[in-house]
Design a protein around this motif. Structure first.
Motif, PDB file in Angstrom:
ATOM      1  N   PHE A  43       0.953 -10.402   7.902  1.00  0.00           N
ATOM      2  CA  PHE A  43      -0.239  -9.552   7.954  1.00  0.00           C
ATOM      3  C   PHE A  43      -0.182  -8.607   9.150  1.00  0.00           C
ATOM      4  O   PHE A  43      -0.543  -7.431   9.043  1.00  0.00           O
ATOM      5  N   GLN A  44       0.286  -9.115  10.282  1.00  0.00           N
ATOM      6  CA  GLN A  44       0.398  -8.249  11.456  1.00  0.00           C
ATOM      7  C   GLN A  44       1.361  -7.101  11.184  1.00  0.00           C
ATOM      8  O   GLN A  44       1.100  -5.950  11.551  1.00  0.00           O
ATOM      9  N   GLY A  76      -5.857 -16.222  -0.623  1.00  0.00           N
ATOM     10  CA  GLY A  76      -4.688 -15.708   0.088  1.00  0.00           C
ATOM     11  C   GLY A  76      -4.067 -14.527  -0.631  1.00  0.00           C
ATOM     12  O   GLY A  76      -3.626 -13.557   0.005  1.00  0.00           O
ATOM     13  N   ALA A  77      -4.047 -14.587  -1.963  1.00  0.00           N
ATOM     14  CA  ALA A  77      -3.504 -13.474  -2.742  1.00  0.00           C
ATOM     15  C   ALA A  77      -4.347 -12.217  -2.550  1.00  0.00           C
ATOM     16  O   ALA A  77      -3.815 -11.108  -2.403  1.00  0.00           O
ATOM     17  N   GLU A  82      -4.788  -6.788  -0.237  1.00  0.00           N
ATOM     18  CA  GLU A  82      -5.499  -5.764   0.527  1.00  0.00           C
ATOM     19  C   GLU A  82      -4.634  -5.243   1.670  1.00  0.00           C
ATOM     20  O   GLU A  82      -4.571  -4.028   1.923  1.00  0.00           O
ATOM     21  N   ALA A  83      -3.935  -6.137   2.362  1.00  0.00           N
ATOM     22  CA  ALA A  83      -3.071  -5.709   3.463  1.00  0.00           C
ATOM     23  C   ALA A  83      -1.911  -4.860   2.949  1.00  0.00           C
ATOM     24  O   ALA A  83      -1.532  -3.855   3.571  1.00  0.00           O
ATOM     25  N   SER A  87      -1.068  -0.932   3.916  1.00  0.00           N
ATOM     26  CA  SER A  87       0.238  -0.531   4.440  1.00  0.00           C
ATOM     27  C   SER A  87       0.888   0.507   3.540  1.00  0.00           C
ATOM     28  O   SER A  87       1.389   1.539   4.008  1.00  0.00           O
ATOM     29  N   ALA A  88       0.874   0.258   2.236  1.00  0.00           N
ATOM     30  CA  ALA A  88       1.515   1.184   1.299  1.00  0.00           C
ATOM     31  C   ALA A  88       0.804   2.530   1.265  1.00  0.00           C
ATOM     32  O   ALA A  88       1.428   3.565   1.010  1.00  0.00           O
ATOM     33  N   GLY A  89      -0.497   2.520   1.538  1.00  0.00           N
ATOM     34  CA  GLY A  89      -1.253   3.764   1.496  1.00  0.00           C
ATOM     35  C   GLY A  89      -0.877   4.744   2.583  1.00  0.00           C
ATOM     36  O   GLY A  89      -1.110   5.948   2.446  1.00  0.00           O
ATOM     37  N   THR A  90      -0.299   4.258   3.655  1.00  0.00           N
ATOM     38  CA  THR A  90       0.072   5.146   4.765  1.00  0.00           C
ATOM     39  C   THR A  90       1.573   5.210   4.997  1.00  0.00           C
ATOM     40  O   THR A  90       2.039   6.023   5.782  1.00  0.00           O
TER      41      THR A  90
END
Length: 672
Positions: A43-44, A76-77, A82-83, A87-90
């Motif tokens: 996640f980090q 957890g899924a 969401e994470a 990440s993929a969005g940027t």
């Protein structure tokens, strides 16, 4: 070639995958490197705007997780999805999320399915489940309890070979062009026998041949075109497709065919011309190696493959042809084969029309240019990645990048049906100009005046904003000549550096004037001399002998073994073997059996990998105190291994002494 980069974030110690990835990049001749995020900081890593995933500009980001480690699998899924979306969005590169196999007895199927569903609509992300992995590369002994206890390395080397191969295949599919057409032979390929000799109903379609046809239909459903290229009598082959009761592949599934007695290289060129596709979009499948060699020699850009002689081996072979892998299948992909069939109807109408102008007038062409919606991002990014001929700048953009600029999408239809989304325009006001940074159209709508209608829309947009010119950026490539011809043929066009300027009024008035088309020359049927092509050889070698995790692991080990041998002086075979393992893990050999592992750069992960190799090669689990000690030398470890082997042998002999003669005979009989 710029180096490919994989940034990997994992919920366990995943470093052993690096050897496997390096093997595959060497196999394909791709310069690449791998960077791992800190251990168990998935996640980090996803949310760190300055971490290895965010810094990755060319390649892919890979997330390796074990969902059985989550207390609440579904929650957890959701959190991971969401994470990943953030990440993929940027990010500038796609994200691959791999759900690795759970521990024996654990079940993560529901959480994996939930995660896959949560990310299914994101064109920037692909999810691979543990079932996908075991379907492609099953490994019976996959979990390593010793490695997990020692340093959270939960999988055997064979399982890491499977994981690395699945990741490499996914990245290969994502970052290399995919073929668009599968051209296939008929006799002894689609069926057993020769239709010209055995008759239409005399050829046989056993299970292996039906499986090939089902494979082709699955490829068609995913967007590939199926073509026939056979030396045969056309009526015979088409009759088998239409009338043989055991055939799965039928005439309506075949987009185009060339069935005659010309060289297959010539017929493939004719098919490419008919479909308006480059030969580098073709895969050619044939049972005859001579025919394959002829095609490779004449058209090295075609991926020509000689299929296995045994019918039952064909589909397993094709399942491991990496160029046939799909990243994801869009709705546009699913409609592609039917769209090309409609295009054949258009061509028929064209031949009946007295002129190109009258043909176009009768098409009832409708061109819709509108702002890009969020649902269009995947297809729009796909067009920027794939379109080469009418693409003014060939700038490749991700879905994330497209959300940061002004984008117009182009959809086209005519009286025969819809072409779907076929164009992209990226634009913005620059001074008194409407600056067009990207203008591309699929080649399937060229020659109909679509480009002129789009320019007229841009002219209207420039007029609304009070701008004087439309500035069309242009960067020449070896394939975008159609774009250059369009630009230079515009009335009143001016050059300004890398841009072509069209006044707003001229853009508004843009109209297509169909040229008078001269008859085309007859295609040469001369066969070229035979030659080989390396990419086809690589594909064939992998599909023939790298289809299991064990085969991949053997290839990885062979690559390691080709490195310089350990240079120590010893007559002890155990010391020599330990030195070899040491050299492979540290990438250099100890100079003496008394060199200290830690002093020469050995770290904790290398220690664990070393212990796992010793366990695999010698059957000895080294105690932790033997690893984390200053006395860790080749000689010390070899002595520890011999002591454990001797103790194990003593225990075995003691156990055997307790058995009766009948029990010993029973054990020997069971081992025969």
């Amino acid at each position: 070639m710029d180096s490919l980069r994989l940034a990997i974030a994992a919920s366990f110690t995943a470093d052993p995958i690096d050897d496997v990835l390096s093997h595959w990049w060497d196999e394909w001749g791709v310069p690449a490197r791998t960077e791992f995020a800190p251990y168990n900081q998935v996640f980090q890593a996803l949310l760190d705007g300055d971490g290895p995933l965010a810094r990755n500009r060319r390649g892919a980001n890979v997330v390796l997780v074990r969902v059985d480690q989550w207390r609440d699998g579904l929650a957890g899924a959701d959190e991971l999805a969401e994470a990943v979306r953030q990440s993929a969005g940027t990010a500038a590169v796609p994200h691959l999320v791999v759900c690795c196999p759970p521990a024996p007895g654990a079940d993560g199927a529901a959480a994996e399915a939930h995660l896959a569903a949560a990310l299914a609509g994101d064109a920037r992300v692909r999810v691979i489940t543990s079932a996908d992995i075991t379907d492609q590369y099953p490994v019976a002994d996959y979990f390593d309890a010793y490695g997990e206890r020692s340093a959270d390395v939960p999988y055997t080397r064979a399982m890491f070979a499977a994981l690395g191969t699945v990741v490499a295949r996914a990245v290969h599919a994502w970052l290399t062009p995919r073929p668009k057409v599968i051209a296939v032979d008929a006799d002894n390929t689609l069926w057993d026998g020769v239709v010209g000799e055995d008759g239409v109903l005399g050829v046989r379609v056993p299970a292996g041949r039906r499986a090939l046809q089902e494979f082709l239909l699955a490829q068609r459903a995913a967007g590939r075109l199926i073509a026939l290229c056979s030396k045969n009598t056309e009526a015979d082959v088409l009759a088998v497709l239409a009338d043989h009761p055991d055939m799965v592949l039928r005439p309506e599934h075949v987009t185009a065919h060339r069935i005659d007695w010309r060289p297959k290289s010539a017929n493939l060129a004719a098919l490419a011309a008919e479909l308006d596709l480059g030969l580098d979009s073709f895969v050619f499948l044939d049972d005859n190696p001579v025919e394959v060699a002829e095609v490779r020699a004449a058209h090295p850009e075609v991926l020509a493959l000689a299929l296995p002689a045994a019918a039952d081996a064909v589909v397993p072979y094709l399942r491991h042809c990496w160029p046939l892998d799909h990243v994801r299948v869009t709705a546009d992909d699913e409609r592609r084969a039917d769209r090309y069939r409609v295009e054949a109807q258009r061509r028929a109408a064209r031949t009946e029309a007295p002129s190109l102008a009258s043909f176009l007038d009768g098409l009832g062409l409708v061109v819709d240019v509108r702002p890009m919606a969020p649902a269009d991002a995947g297809r729009t990014a796909q067009l920027t990645q794939r379109t080469n001929q009418f693409n003014l700048t060939t700038v490749r953009r991700t879905a994330a990048e497209l959300t940061t600029v002004d984008v117009l999408v182009v959809e086209v239809a005519d009286r025969f049906g819809s072409y779907g989304q076929v164009g992209v325009v990226v634009h913005g006001a620059r001074g008194d100009r409407l600056a067009v940074e990207t203008f591309l159209l699929s080649c399937r709508v060229l020659g109909r005046g679509v480009e002129h209608r789009v320019l007229a829309v841009l002219g209207a947009l420039a007029r609304e904003r009070g701008l004087a010119d439309v500035a069309l950026a242009y960067a020449p490539t070896d394939r975008n000549r159609p774009a250059y011809d369009f630009l230079t043929g515009l009335p009143g066009v001016r050059r300004d550096g890398d841009a072509f300027l069209v006044s707003t009024s001229d853009a508004l008035a843009a109209r297509y004037e169909p040229p008078v088309v001269a008859p085309t020359a007859e295609l040469s049927t001369a066969a070229a001399p035979l030659a080989e092509r390396a990419p086809a050889d690589t594909t064939h070698r992998i599909a023939s002998g790298r289809t299991t995790a064990a085969q991949v692991l053997a290839a990885v080990d062979a690559r390691r073994a080709a490195a310089p041998a350990a240079a120590i002086q010893t007559d002890d075979p155990t010391e020599a073997h330990v030195a070899r393992i040491w050299a492979e893990l540290l990438d250099f050999a100890p100079s003496s059996v008394h060199d200290n592992f830690h002093e020469l750069g050995g770290h904790s992960l290398a220690l664990v990998r070393f212990a796992v190799r010793v366990r695999d090669d010698f059957g000895v689990e080294l105690p932790v105190d033997a690893l984390f000690t200053d006395a860790f030398t080749v000689a010390d470890i070899a002595r520890t291994i011999r002591e454990h082997q001797s103790a194990d042998l003593d225990d075995l002999l003691a156990e055997l002494e307790q058995l009766t003669d009948d029990e010993v005979r029973a054990l020997l009989d069971a081992d025969r």
